[in-house]
Design a protein around this motif. Structure first.
Motif, PDB file in Angstrom:
ATOM      1  N   ALA A 197       0.825  -1.209   0.000  1.00 56.96           N
ATOM      2  CA  ALA A 197       0.000   0.000   0.000  1.00 56.96           C
ATOM      3  C   ALA A 197       0.859   1.259   0.000  1.00 56.96           C
ATOM      4  O   ALA A 197       0.538   2.250  -0.673  1.00 56.96           O
ATOM      5  N   GLU A 198       1.972   1.216   0.757  1.00 62.43           N
ATOM      6  CA  GLU A 198       2.874   2.364   0.775  1.00 62.43           C
ATOM      7  C   GLU A 198       3.517   2.573  -0.590  1.00 62.43           C
ATOM      8  O   GLU A 198       3.638   3.716  -1.077  1.00 62.43           O
ATOM      9  N   LEU A 199       3.924   1.459  -1.237  1.00 61.00           N
ATOM     10  CA  LEU A 199       4.505   1.575  -2.585  1.00 61.00           C
ATOM     11  C   LEU A 199       3.476   2.118  -3.569  1.00 61.00           C
ATOM     12  O   LEU A 199       3.796   2.972  -4.407  1.00 61.00           O
ATOM     13  N   ASP A 200       2.244   1.626  -3.473  1.00 61.38           N
ATOM     14  CA  ASP A 200       1.194   2.128  -4.359  1.00 61.38           C
ATOM     15  C   ASP A 200       0.917   3.603  -4.095  1.00 61.38           C
ATOM     16  O   ASP A 200       0.669   4.380  -5.024  1.00 61.38           O
ATOM     17  N   ARG A 201       0.962   3.987  -2.827  1.00 63.38           N
ATOM     18  CA  ARG A 201       0.721   5.394  -2.500  1.00 63.38           C
ATOM     19  C   ARG A 201       1.802   6.280  -3.085  1.00 63.38           C
ATOM     20  O   ARG A 201       1.524   7.346  -3.650  1.00 63.38           O
ATOM     21  N   ARG A 202       3.070   5.835  -2.955  1.00 62.26           N
ATOM     22  CA  ARG A 202       4.161   6.629  -3.519  1.00 62.26           C
ATOM     23  C   ARG A 202       4.059   6.714  -5.034  1.00 62.26           C
ATOM     24  O   ARG A 202       4.291   7.778  -5.632  1.00 62.26           O
ATOM     25  N   ALA A 203       3.730   5.591  -5.679  1.00 59.50           N
ATOM     26  CA  ALA A 203       3.579   5.616  -7.137  1.00 59.50           C
ATOM     27  C   ALA A 203       2.431   6.531  -7.543  1.00 59.50           C
ATOM     28  O   ALA A 203       2.524   7.264  -8.535  1.00 59.50           O
ATOM     29  N   SER A 204       1.343   6.496  -6.766  1.00 60.07           N
ATOM     30  CA  SER A 204       0.209   7.366  -7.082  1.00 60.07           C
ATOM     31  C   SER A 204       0.578   8.839  -6.921  1.00 60.07           C
ATOM     32  O   SER A 204       0.204   9.673  -7.755  1.00 60.07           O
ATOM     33  N   GLU A 205       1.334   9.159  -5.863  1.00 57.90           N
ATOM     34  CA  GLU A 205       1.747  10.547  -5.669  1.00 57.90           C
ATOM     35  C   GLU A 205       2.675  11.008  -6.793  1.00 57.90           C
ATOM     36  O   GLU A 205       2.588  12.152  -7.265  1.00 57.90           O
ATOM     37  N   LYS A 206       3.556  10.097  -7.217  1.00 50.97           N
ATOM     38  CA  LYS A 206       4.463  10.456  -8.323  1.00 50.97           C
ATOM     39  C   LYS A 206       3.687  10.706  -9.603  1.00 50.97           C
ATOM     40  O   LYS A 206       3.964  11.653 -10.351  1.00 50.97           O
TER      41      LYS A 206
END
Length: 691
Positions: free
Chosen positions: A611-620
């Motif tokens: 979820a953290e990786l997905d959140r970072r990818a989404s923010e990017k």
């Protein structure tokens, strides 16, 4: 005549009837009693004959008693025959005459009395009709009929009266006969019965009865001796058992035996009768192998109450009663709350069930093994003399170790487990570290650091279930929601959080400390595992007791042998150590679900990582889209500027043509809108140059 008749029928006949009825009832009782005596004597003889066929649990085969009772049976059978003959004679000679007088003679008097009364009434009616014949209007037919009626009724009355008077006179003689004949028959029957008895009771029978009397006296003397011995035993037992009459004896005089693998006694069992109501039933409980049996009063044998293999037992508080403990089956589906009578029984029951739960009873010497296990638990928390020195020597090495990241699937946090395994277990937990056996809320005033570490120090719970800002809790948005039933064993601060041995050593010390200090009470909670945190929830009020942020859970492991035990290490700020960060190890007991809980925690951390990786990818991706949108706006603005410049140039060119055609000094006046457009054109040129 009628007055004299009243004396005969109203007074004398009624008195005879009442008296004879009472005498009949008395003789009937004699006859019924004789019949009952005859039947009872015959039944007694029959039962004595069947004695040799009986099998008594506490009496063996006694041939002497059987032969003696057979002899008695023969004699009593002869007496039964005599009683049967007496009953027959009483029926014929006593009951028959008085029954005949009662049923025939007295009833005849009553019948004639009714007939005489009817005849007298008919005669009176005929005389009345005859007296009403008319003097002036004489009718021969009517007169003849009335006269004939008077004649007939008078004749009938006279005849009935004569028979009735004769029966009344005869009743005086029948009364005497009815009184004497039954008594004569009764006496003759008794004389005949006694003659038959004297013939049967001969000298041989008298000798037999004398021997039986002597035997009875010998048995009585033996009984008196045994009673005297038992009375002395009772007195000795009363003196020795006097301290046991106290429901809660002194533990100094009667120490607790913690090595038992079998126990029996009375316990109060709690039975729920409604949503909040319950009853307590007192029953006898005993252990049989790995089973707990119960037997209610009046039952022949006990029944299975619960399978206590691999079960868990703990002291609980229930309905303000003392000495209560709860047994939970290995799968957690069945639990029972019991109450002991004393503190000694309370602790012995808990220790016994704990020993049975470990299957110590299957060994050859279960009590010796239980003693060794308890002794090893006692020695587990007894520090050696050099413990503190070795701890001080190993402290620098432990503090200089750099923090590492968790890579092990079992819950360890470092790749240097081999180096830590080489160290002594003393370096994992400080020897003077206190153990916390109860759950303390992290919002307590005496633990502000821990409250901040858990993220609950400055937030108040809205009692109406509504958040102040209207935001949704992170737990509700979590993908993973798994609930487990756990019991808190204890927690203590540890010096390392990168090896499962830390959890194992903490388990050992907490269990040993509980055994030594007789701490059996465990707080039961619901452990909720989500992708954000671990929560301990009160099962009754559904209030969150503790919240552990999932990123702070750096290590978790299950006991290598007892899979019900599991623990995790929480890295928090503050603590007893000098550094800013400290690690606290929490130990729990579950219903044989330790591995499942660890797997659930590992799954939650993986989901949180993804979820953290997905959140970072989404923010990017959102940042890239914002940059593109900004560039698109700049481009559209530049195109608008170019378009305005073209329009301004066109207007300037159009305004310059009339000026060239007027050679006589004429001027072209521009409108206010054209002047504004020219100003905008100049500004656009400046912006274009700046761009």
């Amino acid at each position: 005549t009628r007055s004299l008749l009243g004396v005969f029928e109203e007074e004398d006949a009624t008195a005879i009837s009442n008296y004879m009825n009472q005498l009949y009832q008395a003789m009937l009782r004699i006859y019924d009693a004789q019949n009952e005596l005859s039947a009872a004597t015959h039944l007694t003889s029959k039962l004595l004959k069947e004695y040799e066929k009986q099998r008594f649990p506490l009496g063996g085969d006694d041939e002497v008693m059987s032969s003696t009772l057979q002899q008695f049976s023969k004699v009593i059978d002869e007496l039964s025959s005599c009683h049967a003959v007496l009953s027959t004679q009483l029926a014929d000679a006593m009951m028959f005459p008085i029954t005949q007088f009662k049923e025939r003679d007295l009833k005849e008097i009553l019948t004639l009395k009714e007939v005489f009364q009817i005849a007298s009434n008919d005669h009176d009616a005929a005389i009345n009709r005859y007296s009403r014949l008319s003097k002036k209007r004489e009718n021969d037919k009517v007169k003849y009929e009335v006269t004939e009626d008077v004649y007939t009724s008078r004749k009938k009355q006279h005849q009935t009266m004569m028979h009735y008077f004769c029966a009344l006179n005869t009743l005086q003689y029948k009364k005497k006969i009815a009184l004497l004949e039954p008594l004569l028959g009764y006496m003759q029957a008794q004389i005949s019965f006694f003659k038959m008895g004297s013939e049967n009771l001969n000298e041989q029978l008298e000798e037999f009865l004398t021997n039986i009397g002597t035997s009875v006296q010998n048995v009585r003397r033996e009984m008196d001796n045994d009673v005297e011995t038992m009375q002395q035993t009772i007195e000795d037992l009363e003196v020795a058992s006097d301290p046991l009459y106290v429901p809660d004896p002194d533990p100094m005089k009667f120490p607790v035996n913690r090595n038992l693998t079998r126990k029996a006694g009375y316990l109060n069992a709690r039975n729920k009768t409604g949503l909040v109501s319950s009853t307590w039933d007192r029953q006898f409980y005993f252990t049989q192998g790995g089973n707990l049996m119960s037997q209610a009063r009046g039952d022949v044998a006990g029944g299975l109450a619960m399978d206590i293999d691999n079960c868990s037992v703990m002291a609980v508080d229930c309905e303000d009663r003392r000495y209560c403990f709860q047994i939970t089956s290995f799968d957690g589906k069945k639990s029972s709350i019991l109450q002991a009578e004393s503190k000694k029984d309370h602790e012995e029951w808990i220790c016994t069930i704990n020993n049975i739960s470990k299957q110590i009873y299957l060994s050859e010497n279960p009590e010796e093994i239980a003693a060794r296990v308890n002794q090893s638990a006692l020695e587990a928390v007894t520090p050696s003399p050099s413990f503190q020195q070795r701890h001080e020597s190993l402290r620098p090495a432990a503090q200089s170790r750099p923090p590492t990241a968790r890579t092990s699937s079992s819950g360890s946090l470092g790749s240097e487990s081999t180096n830590l395994a080489a160290l002594s277990l003393d370096s994992l937990v400080a020897p003077d570290t206190p153990i916390q056996f109860d759950i303390i809320s992290p919002v307590c005033e005496d633990q502000p650091g821990q409250a901040k570490a858990f993220g609950q120090g400055g937030r108040r719970t809205n009692p109406f279930g509504e958040s102040g800002g209207g935001t949704k809790s992170e737990t509700e948005d979590s993908i993973l929601h798994q609930l487990f039933i756990v019991r808190f064993l204890g927690s203590m601060e540890v010096k390392s959080d990168d090896n499962p041995d830390v959890v194992y050593e903490t388990m050992r010390q907490i269990l040993a400390a509980r055994a030594i200090h007789n701490i059996f009470r465990m707080t039961e909670s619901h452990l909720l595992v989500t992708c954000d945190c671990l929560k301990l929830i009160d099962p009754q009020t559904q209030v969150t007791r503790l919240t552990f942020p999932l990123p702070s859970v750096v290590l978790y492991a299950t006991h290598q042998e007892n899979k019900r035990l599991f623990g995790f290490v929480l890295r928090t700020s503050g603590g007893r150590s000098e550094s800013n960060l400290s690690s606290v190890c929490y130990i729990f007991e579950s219903n044989n679900e330790g591995e499942k809980i660890c797997d659930s925690v590992g799954l939650a951390k993986q989901i949180a990582l993804h979820a953290e990786l997905d959140r970072r990818a989404s923010e990017k991706q959102k940042e890239i889209e914002r940059v593109k949108e900004k560039q698109q706006k700049e481009l559209s603005k530049q195109k608008q500027i170019e378009k305005d410049l073209e329009e301004q140039s066109r207007l300037i060119a159009a305004s310059s043509r009339p000026n060239q055609a007027s050679s006589e000094g004429q001027f072209v006046v521009l409108s206010s809108s054209q002047s504004e457009e020219s100003d905008l054109g100049e500004e656009g040129k400046k912006r274009e140059s700046e761009a």
